[in-house]
Write a protein that holds these residues in place. Structure first.
Motif, PDB file in Angstrom:
ATOM      1  N   GLN A 155       1.729   7.068  -6.643  1.00 38.30           N
ATOM      2  CA  GLN A 155       0.570   7.872  -7.021  1.00 38.30           C
ATOM      3  C   GLN A 155       0.751   9.334  -6.609  1.00 38.30           C
ATOM      4  OE1 GLN A 155      -2.479   7.087  -8.603  1.00 38.30           O
ATOM      5  NE2 GLN A 155      -1.497   5.161  -9.181  1.00 38.30           N
ATOM      6  N   ARG A 176      -5.087  -0.390  -5.667  1.00 40.09           N
ATOM      7  CA  ARG A 176      -4.268  -0.470  -4.453  1.00 40.09           C
ATOM      8  C   ARG A 176      -4.560  -1.756  -3.689  1.00 40.09           C
ATOM      9  NH1 ARG A 176      -4.856   1.564   1.093  1.00 40.09           N
ATOM     10  NH2 ARG A 176      -2.968   2.668   1.793  1.00 40.09           N
ATOM     11  N   GLU A 208       0.828  -1.208   0.000  1.00 38.23           N
ATOM     12  CA  GLU A 208       0.000   0.000   0.000  1.00 38.23           C
ATOM     13  C   GLU A 208       0.862   1.258   0.000  1.00 38.23           C
ATOM     14  OE1 GLU A 208      -3.641  -2.153   2.482  1.00 38.23           O
ATOM     15  OE2 GLU A 208      -2.193  -0.833   3.502  1.00 38.23           O
ATOM     16  N   ASP A 233       0.921   4.053  -2.935  1.00 40.48           N
ATOM     17  CA  ASP A 233       0.581   5.428  -2.565  1.00 40.48           C
ATOM     18  C   ASP A 233       1.704   6.401  -2.910  1.00 40.48           C
ATOM     19  OD1 ASP A 233      -1.845   4.563  -1.585  1.00 40.48           O
ATOM     20  OD2 ASP A 233      -1.223   4.568   0.520  1.00 40.48           O
TER      21      ASP A 233
END
Length: 222
Positions: A113, A208, A106, A110
């Motif tokens: 992104q 995700r 995760e 993240d």
């Protein structure tokens, strides 16, 4: 004139010279260069534009960095250092194996992104066949804590039977980054080809979760 007492002339107070803080100036150059190289690449990145935005002379850029290539290497080091520092704050050793693997997945998704410029910069360095990374001792050194952290999770998981033994931490790191990197680097071409939503909050949340599931299924012991 009679009756007028002349006052002695006083020396004018020297005007203090405002000196640029060396570290602040260097960091400002790096921050602006990061944006310039991420947008225009190494070849298209313009040191005149960097100097103008930093409100300094181009000569000062080359005072801190001997060449444009050296500046680009320093930008890469800065960008990777930010990611590696964030990885160290994950404290995966405090989590159970499955939770640690999912947290790592995760986080990686993240980070990519949230930092599309980082993804572009890495893509640009790949165009140059990684030659700047190959000569940077700092970049090589900062990979070790990241791989060591993954290795420890795998070892703990294998010891308790939650993770299958024999997994190479570098291979797992590569697999995870490939999945997360693609979602940013190839988003525009993939959306254009398949009319597949990769940009909305819903699509990102689904991707995700899928990556976290994939990574855990890849390593779990049962």
């Amino acid at each position: 004139m009679p009756g007028v007492t002349k006052q002695p002339l006083r020396a004018a107070k020297p005007v203090p010279i405002k000196r640029r803080d060396r570290e602040r100036t260097r960091q400002e150059i790096l921050d602006i260069a990061f944006e310039e190289f991420a947008e225009n690449g190494l070849s298209g990145g313009n040191t005149d534009a960097i100097a103008a935005r930093a409100n300094i002379t181009k000569r000062l850029i080359f005072y801190y960095f001997n060449s444009k290539e050296e500046l680009f290497t320093a930008v890469l080091e800065m960008a990777y250092a930010e990611m590696r520092a964030a990885e160290e704050d994950l404290h995966l050793e405090a989590l159970e194996p499955e939770a640690a693997i999912r947290r790592l997945a995760e986080f990686t998704f993240d980070f990519h992104q949230a930092h599309p410029q980082f993804v572009r910069l890495v893509s640009i360095e790949n165009i140059h066949r990684g030659r700047h990374m190959a000569i940077s001792r700092r970049l090589k050194e900062m990979t070790q804590p990241s791989i060591s952290q993954i290795a420890k999770v795998l070892e703990r998981g294998a010891a308790c039977g939650a993770i299958r033994p024999g997994i190479d931490p570098v291979e797992l790191h590569m697999t995870l980054n490939a999945l997360s990197f693609f979602a940013v680097a190839n988003r525009h071409t993939f959306e254009a080809q398949f009319a597949f939503d990769m940009s909305s909050s819903k699509a990102r949340a689904q991707r995700r979760a899928e990556i976290a599931d994939l990574l855990w299924r890849c390593v779990r012991g049962d």
